[in-house]
Design an enzyme around this catalytic site. Structure first.
Site, short mmCIF file in Angstrom:
data_model
loop_
_atom_site.label_atom_id
_atom_site.label_comp_id
_atom_site.label_asym_id
_atom_site.label_seq_id
_atom_site.Cartn_x
_atom_site.Cartn_y
_atom_site.Cartn_z
N GLU A 193 5.08 -6.73 3.83
CA GLU A 193 4.94 -5.63 2.87
C GLU A 193 6.30 -5.32 2.23
OE1 GLU A 193 3.45 -2.57 5.53
OE2 GLU A 193 2.59 -4.21 6.70
N ASP A 217 5.65 -5.24 14.64
CA ASP A 217 5.57 -4.14 13.68
C ASP A 217 7.00 -3.72 13.40
OD1 ASP A 217 3.54 -1.08 13.47
OD2 ASP A 217 4.92 -2.06 12.06
N ARG A 258 -4.43 4.71 -1.97
CA ARG A 258 -5.37 3.61 -1.68
C ARG A 258 -6.80 4.13 -1.45
NH1 ARG A 258 -4.02 1.60 4.54
NH2 ARG A 258 -4.16 3.66 5.54
N ARG A 266 -9.38 -2.85 4.52
CA ARG A 266 -8.48 -3.69 5.35
C ARG A 266 -8.30 -5.06 4.73
NH1 ARG A 266 -5.31 -2.01 9.07
NH2 ARG A 266 -6.98 -0.86 10.11
N HIS A 325 1.24 -3.15 0.56
CA HIS A 325 0.93 -3.53 1.94
C HIS A 325 0.14 -4.84 1.97
CE1 HIS A 325 -0.55 -3.22 6.05
NE2 HIS A 325 0.04 -2.09 6.24
O1 TA6 Z 1 1.99 -2.50 8.51
C1 TA6 Z 1 2.70 -1.42 8.99
C2 TA6 Z 1 1.75 -0.36 9.49
O2 TA6 Z 1 2.35 0.91 9.34
C3 TA6 Z 1 1.40 -0.65 10.95
O3 TA6 Z 1 2.08 0.24 11.81
C4 TA6 Z 1 -0.13 -0.45 10.98
O4 TA6 Z 1 -0.46 0.90 11.20
C5 TA6 Z 1 -0.49 -0.94 9.59
O5 TA6 Z 1 0.51 -0.35 8.75
C6 TA6 Z 1 -1.90 -0.66 9.15
O6 TA6 Z 1 -2.06 0.68 8.84
P1 TA6 Z 1 -3.55 1.15 8.37
O7 TA6 Z 1 -3.43 2.62 8.14
O8 TA6 Z 1 -3.89 0.40 7.11
O9 TA6 Z 1 -4.46 0.75 9.51
#
Ligand code: TA6
Length: 291
Positions: free
Chosen positions: A265, A209, A95, A69, A164
């Site tokens: 992103e 989002d 990832r 994260r 991301h």
């Molecule tokens: O940032 C867009 C997104 O798709 C959000 O909907 C949220 O799920 C985020 O990615 C984080 O995703 P992750 O799988 O890293 O927890």
């Protein structure tokens, strides 16, 4: 490459409290960075005399196959939930896999690390296609990522992906994102994924989002310290802050961490997604610079 052949200023480290993941620490005349070999994921980038450009959760999990994260996870070869099979990992598998460090080039004060991920039995079980993905991470006064993807199959395949990026912010309610003005977006929070058009700079007063499509590729995160975001061949921009309630449900974020982070992103998702012909190669780039 192995540890014995790493150039000066680059060392191998172990990531996480139990040191369960291999990483690299890079120190140059212009910056310091930390990269996890898993996902070829840059976790930290600090130009000399400046603050860290990237945000990393204090509760980030460092475990093989688990998403980290923070920093810049690469969502590949699909963005979001798998289009047909929700049991497959969100945001693809790149990832969660260790990438091969192939080369390090130090030139004119910039240190560029070249990583590669290719299909294997594990990836083909999740995504039945042959591919080669090369990620170059250039560390200088700025942070630049270049992703080159090749279809090595005899059939075309679909691709959606995103860098991301997680950014630190002083206080999310004080932040603005410029460059998305008049751009259409999908509101991912709504069950019907309603479509809207951005009016003015993007500000934040709740869970956000949004998937912006046919976006311009140049954005500015305005805060006490501004960050320039320049993407090429990336037509989508996704902006995410989980806010308080969703953060309380994320095991790898402190409950109040939503106030000091924001994801902007860059990639190609939804109607901007691609279809690569056999042998076709596409390159996508992202450059980040803090004031
Ligand atoms: O940032 C867009 C997104 O798709 C959000 O909907 C949220 O799920 C985020 O990615 C984080 O995703 P992750 O799988 O890293 O927890």
């Amino acid at each position: 490459m192995d540890a014995a052949t790493l150039p000066q200023g680059i060392s191998t480290i172990r990531l996480g409290s139990s040191g369960s993941l291999p990483g690299l620490r890079v120190k140059t005349a212009h910056c310091e960075a930390v990269i996890a070999l898993q996902g070829a994921q840059i976790l930290s980038f600090q130009a000399t005399g400046k603050e860290n450009l990237l945000w990393l959760s204090e509760k980030a999990v460092f475990a093989p196959g688990k998403a980290i994260r923070g920093g810049i996870p690469l969502c590949f070869p699909w963005f979001g939930p798998h289009p047909q099979d929700a049991s497959k990992p969100a945001h693809g598998f790149a990832r969660n896999r260790e990438w091969q460090l192939r080369e390090i080039i130090q030139q004119e004060g910039i240190c560029t690390l070249h990583f590669r991920l290719e299909d294997d039995e594990q990836t083909r079980a999740l995504w039945p296609h042959a591919f080669k993905a090369d990620l170059a991470i250039a560390l200088g006064h700025t942070l630049a990522l270049t992703l080159t993807v090749q279809n090595r199959d005899d059939q075309p395949w679909p691709l959606s992906f995103a860098f991301h990026s997680y950014f630190p912010v002083s206080a999310i309610r004080q932040v603005q994102v410029e460059g998305l003005e008049n751009t259409g977006f999908i509101d991912q929070r709504s069950a019907e994924r309603s479509q809207h058009r951005q009016s003015g700079a993007l500000t934040f007063n709740g869970e956000t989002d949004r998937i912006y499509l046919q976006a311009k590729g140049n954005y500015r995160l305005r805060d006490t310290r501004n960050t320039g975001i320049a993407a090429s061949n990336c037509h989508s921009a996704i902006v995410w802050n989980p806010w308080q309630e969703k953060t309380s449900r994320l095991h790898d974020m402190q409950p109040d961490a939503w106030q000091q982070m924001l994801c902007v992103e860059c990639g190609n998702v939804e109607s901007d997604a691609l279809r690569l012909a056999p042998g076709e190669m596409q390159t996508f780039a992202l450059e980040l610079q803090g004031d």
